[in-house]
Design an enzyme around this catalytic site. Structure first.
Site, PDB file in Angstrom:
ATOM      1  N   HIS A 277       1.533  -0.942  14.969  1.00 43.32           N
ATOM      2  CA  HIS A 277       1.480  -1.747  13.748  1.00 43.32           C
ATOM      3  C   HIS A 277       2.661  -2.696  13.582  1.00 43.32           C
ATOM      4  O   HIS A 277       2.613  -3.615  12.775  1.00 43.32           O
ATOM      5  CB  HIS A 277       1.401  -0.798  12.538  1.00 43.32           C
ATOM      6  CG  HIS A 277       1.091  -1.458  11.239  1.00 43.32           C
ATOM      7  ND1 HIS A 277       2.027  -1.637  10.237  1.00 43.32           N
ATOM      8  CD2 HIS A 277      -0.063  -1.994  10.769  1.00 43.32           C
ATOM      9  CE1 HIS A 277       1.460  -2.244   9.208  1.00 43.32           C
ATOM     10  NE2 HIS A 277       0.202  -2.480   9.497  1.00 43.32           N
TER      11      HIS A 277
ATOM     12  N   ARG B  91      -2.632  -5.761  19.381  1.00 43.89           N
ATOM     13  CA  ARG B  91      -3.455  -4.577  19.183  1.00 43.89           C
ATOM     14  C   ARG B  91      -4.919  -4.922  18.926  1.00 43.89           C
ATOM     15  O   ARG B  91      -5.824  -4.318  19.467  1.00 43.89           O
ATOM     16  CB  ARG B  91      -2.933  -3.762  17.989  1.00 43.89           C
ATOM     17  CG  ARG B  91      -3.675  -2.439  17.806  1.00 43.89           C
ATOM     18  CD  ARG B  91      -3.392  -1.835  16.447  1.00 43.89           C
ATOM     19  NE  ARG B  91      -4.177  -2.441  15.385  1.00 43.89           N
ATOM     20  CZ  ARG B  91      -3.752  -2.635  14.148  1.00 43.89           C
ATOM     21  NH1 ARG B  91      -2.525  -2.326  13.811  1.00 43.89           N
ATOM     22  NH2 ARG B  91      -4.536  -3.181  13.235  1.00 43.89           N
TER      23      ARG B  91
ATOM     24  N   ARG C 144       0.869  -1.179   0.000  1.00 46.16           N
ATOM     25  CA  ARG C 144       0.000   0.000   0.000  1.00 46.16           C
ATOM     26  C   ARG C 144       0.903   1.225   0.000  1.00 46.16           C
ATOM     27  O   ARG C 144       1.855   1.291   0.759  1.00 46.16           O
ATOM     28  CB  ARG C 144      -0.888   0.057   1.247  1.00 46.16           C
ATOM     29  CG  ARG C 144      -1.811  -1.130   1.437  1.00 46.16           C
ATOM     30  CD  ARG C 144      -2.735  -0.896   2.647  1.00 46.16           C
ATOM     31  NE  ARG C 144      -3.386  -2.110   3.083  1.00 46.16           N
ATOM     32  CZ  ARG C 144      -4.518  -2.595   2.559  1.00 46.16           C
ATOM     33  NH1 ARG C 144      -5.100  -1.943   1.565  1.00 46.16           N
ATOM     34  NH2 ARG C 144      -5.056  -3.717   3.023  1.00 46.16           N
TER      35      ARG C 144
ATOM     36  N   ARG D 264      -6.357  -5.414  -0.366  1.00 47.18           N
ATOM     37  CA  ARG D 264      -7.776  -5.096  -0.241  1.00 47.18           C
ATOM     38  C   ARG D 264      -8.026  -3.595  -0.096  1.00 47.18           C
ATOM     39  O   ARG D 264      -7.424  -2.930   0.732  1.00 47.18           O
ATOM     40  CB  ARG D 264      -8.369  -5.845   0.941  1.00 47.18           C
ATOM     41  CG  ARG D 264      -9.872  -5.654   1.090  1.00 47.18           C
ATOM     42  CD  ARG D 264     -10.402  -6.464   2.253  1.00 47.18           C
ATOM     43  NE  ARG D 264     -10.436  -7.888   1.950  1.00 47.18           N
ATOM     44  CZ  ARG D 264     -10.078  -8.842   2.798  1.00 47.18           C
ATOM     45  NH1 ARG D 264      -9.610  -8.533   3.979  1.00 47.18           N
ATOM     46  NH2 ARG D 264     -10.172 -10.112   2.459  1.00 47.18           N
TER      47      ARG D 264
ATOM     48  N   HIS E 197       3.022  -9.577   0.991  1.00 45.01           N
ATOM     49  CA  HIS E 197       2.809  -8.612   2.072  1.00 45.01           C
ATOM     50  C   HIS E 197       4.113  -8.155   2.710  1.00 45.01           C
ATOM     51  O   HIS E 197       4.115  -7.240   3.533  1.00 45.01           O
ATOM     52  CB  HIS E 197       1.888  -9.265   3.125  1.00 45.01           C
ATOM     53  CG  HIS E 197       1.384  -8.339   4.171  1.00 45.01           C
ATOM     54  ND1 HIS E 197       1.757  -8.428   5.500  1.00 45.01           N
ATOM     55  CD2 HIS E 197       0.531  -7.286   4.095  1.00 45.01           C
ATOM     56  CE1 HIS E 197       1.151  -7.484   6.196  1.00 45.01           C
ATOM     57  NE2 HIS E 197       0.398  -6.776   5.374  1.00 45.01           N
TER      58      HIS E 197
END
Length: 674
Positions: A576, A548, A358, A388, A418
């Site tokens: 993250h 998280r 992304r 996505r 990823h």
């Protein structure tokens, strides 16, 4: 525990931040917005997936009955959370905003001058883009696109007495709240509702109500059957907005008659209907973040540049010693962006290889790759077009890169790529080729790097360079390589490597050696990993888990997980990064990378963890885990019954340490590599 319920409890923690009056007011409004956006995506993907499984014919089996029970449970929890969300806005955030001079007012509250201004605004900016759709034998019920805000209107012809149902879509080009005078706003649907007589001239407006539809937005492409993955995805993107309904939101004031029409035409079942106080779609509260009210926001933070980079040439610094950076505390622009920008213009650089999962709409990362290709360097970009909700954006970037002469690869068949990797090949003064590498936990996205917490490791270690070369060759070519030097790579080796590490801690504990497991992840839902952690706990190994989001492991259960603690930290920044620390008999093995502990990450994605070898960096990462898990640190703690308890003060009422504020203010934690 149930994965979907675990995710809803995560979103509940986001809501608790909105409810916390100690948090700056406009940030509370933003957390209300994030809660709404999160819930939209949850329905579009997770609930849609469950409904699709039910539709495959398992409804009569025991598995189907479990699915139906799961759906009922999700519906019950979500109804409660949505009402709590609306209540937080109506009774807490909106009044506090009004006290601060920021008012979201309804049409009836407008002054005469404001109403006149809105009349003019309607004619100029709203009326031209509105299209009312009447429903009668000549006009079938119109398609309602996903996540659109709509008005259901009933009008009556005073001459014939005929009543007609009409739908008006609120155009997405309009702001959610129309600005009146800088700090007064009115919901856009109120402005449209006040002008319905102009849309239905000569008719009586009998009633009108706002409603909103959420649809299945997952894409389904058979990669083995398609000849052109990009074209197939583009076709699916066109169909995404036409997916089946998974949620119908309506204002609580809606009449039974109008609701019956909507349910019949949209095919909404009872548990899919959510009645809430208006206004709907509070994701639009993000609009308020643009207000110039610094006293109502978190204090500004300037990311620091690692001292090591400020003292010399970037490549020379990384060649001498690996550099570990943590965003957003350390600048993404002066580290990751700079790394690729320098590589693009350095005449000694001959090749750049890069993964993109992304990235932002105006990406300096992509610009650097294009500049490098135009300068004649060999540039390979692996763009994951199946990311996505970023599919369209990634297809656009991929084509732009191809036009500039980059070699673009669209992921791998059957897997999402990823991992977060950059490889720069540079010819040194002595004529040898040296590889400079970046392995990260987060996306190459300058915008999210300012609000997502992530780690990145820069290295010129030949072993890491060999690993990245091998992995990129695997991604762009055709191989079954499993074993690397300092990388653990999914889907072929990561799961078994983690299981081995957990078993190694069990063996060490049995031999009286130091043993401990500490993991930071976004989600923990993989059954095999959880069973292994239960086994470690039964053997007496201390296990600390910093999760998280969704966690389906139960800590503190007698005879099962007594040595396991689970913490969750939410705040200004989205935690993250993924960190794995194994005590290893007193010589900790520490890994960072892209993989969460979910079946999709371990089995259906290309993920990469890199082993951190520098002693100071390992101490830094272990220290971060220690700080997060400490009873003196503010966090949510997971109980054995599945409930999360927020701890913000100690027994004497003294505030606990805020981890993110501590990292913002502690330069030592961020420049330990200097």
């Amino acid at each position: 525990m149930d994965r979907e319920v675990g995710w809803l409890r995560f979103n509940q923690r986001v809501l608790e931040l909105a409810e916390d009056t100690a948090i700056p007011l406009l940030e509370r409004a933003m957390f209300l917005s994030i809660f709404s956006s999160n819930l939209d995506e949850f329905f579009m993907v997770r609930v849609a997936g469950l409904k699709r499984r039910l539709a495959t014919g398992v409804a009569v089996s025991s598995r189907g009955r479990r699915l139906r029970k799961q759906m009922e449970n999700i519906s019950e929890i979500t109804h409660d959370l949505m009402l709590r969300h609306a209540d937080c806005f109506q009774k807490s955030v909106a009044p506090a905003l009004a006290d601060a001079g920021i008012r979201i007012v309804r049409w009836a509250d407008l002054t005469e001058s404001e109403a006149q201004r809105m009349h003019r605004f309607f004619r100029r900016a709203i009326y031209p883009v509105l299209t009312p759709f009447a429903v009668d034998p000549a006009h079938p019920f119109p398609y309602i696109s996903g996540r659109s805000l709509n008005l259901a209107v009933t009008v009556r012809d005073p001459h014939t007495g005929r009543r007609v149902f009409t739908r008006i879509k609120v155009p997405s080009v309009l702001p959610r709240f129309i600005e009146l005078d800088g700090e007064r706003f009115v919901p856009v649907e109120d402005v449209i509702s006040a002008h319905l007589p102009q849309l239905f001239e000569g008719m009586e407006i009998q009633e009108h109500h706002a409603f909103r539809v959420t649809r299945n937005s997952d894409l389904e492409v058979d990669e083995d059957e398609t000849d052109d993955l990009v074209q197939s995805l583009e076709n699916e993107l066109l169909r995404r907005r036409f997916g089946p309904l998974v949620r119908l939101e309506v204002e609580e004031t809606i009449s039974d008659a109008i609701l019956e029409i909507l349910c019949e035409e949209l095919g909404a079942e009872e548990e899919e209907i959510y009645r809430v106080p208006g206004p709907l779609d509070l994701a639009g509260l993000a609009q308020l973040s643009g207000l110039d009210r610094p006293e109502l926001k978190y204090p500004p933070m300037v990311a620091v540049e690692p001292r090591a980079l400020a003292q010399g040439d970037f490549f020379e610094t990384v060649r001498e010693r690996e550099l570990l950076v943590q965003h957003p505390y350390e600048s993404f622009a002066t580290t990751t962006e700079r790394f690729l920008a320098l590589a693009a213009v350095d005449p000694k650089v001959v090749a750049i290889k890069q993964t993109l999962y992304r990235t932002s709409g105006d990406s300096p990362i992509v610009d650097a790759l294009i500049e490098a290709a135009e300068a004649g360097k060999e540039v390979v970009a692996l763009v994951e077009i199946k990311a996505r909700f970023d599919e369209r954006n990634n297809i656009r970037w991929a084509r732009k890169l191809e036009e500039a002469g980059c070699h673009v690869v669209y992921g791998m068949v059957g897997l999402k790529t990823h991992c977060k990797l950059s490889l720069v090949v540079r010819r040194e003064e002595d004529g040898t080729l040296r590889r400079y590498c970046h392995v990260g936990t987060g996306n190459y996205n300058p915008k999210t790097a300012r609000i997502y917490e992530d780690f990145g490791l820069f290295s010129a270690d030949p072993e890491v360079g060999e690993d990245l070369s091998d992995l990129f060759n695997h991604l762009t070519g055709f191989s079954r390589k499993k074993h690397y030097r300092r990388l653990l790579v999914a889907p072929h080796a990561l799961r078994e490597a983690l299981m081995r590490q957990i078993q190694h801690e069990i063996n060490n504990h049995a031999q009286g050696l130091p043993a401990r497991i500490r993991i930071k992840t976004n989600s923990l839902v993989d059954e095999d990993i959880i069973d292994a952690l239960y086994t470690a706990s039964r053997a007496g190994v201390p296990v600390d888990l910093w999760v998280r989001g969704s966690c389906v492991l139960r800590p503190g259960v007698e005879g099962l997980s007594e040595t396991i603690r689970v913490r969750s930290i939410l705040g200004r920044f989205l935690e993250h990064s993924r960190v794995f620390v194994f005590e290893n008999g007193g010589e900790p093995q520490v890994w960072i990378g892209s993989a969460d502990l979910m079946p999709r990450n371990l089995d259906r994605r290309v993920e990469a963890l890199v082993r951190v070898t520098d002693p100071g960096q390992r101490i830094r990462l272990a220290g971060l885990m220690e700080l997060a898990m400490a009873d003196s640190t503010s966090s949510w703690r997971l109980d054995s019954d599945g409930s999360w308890t927020r701890a913000t003060h100690d027994g004497e009422g003294i505030p606990l340490l805020d981890l993110q504020s501590t990292l913002r203010g502690d330069r030592h934690l961020r420049v330990v590599d200097a």
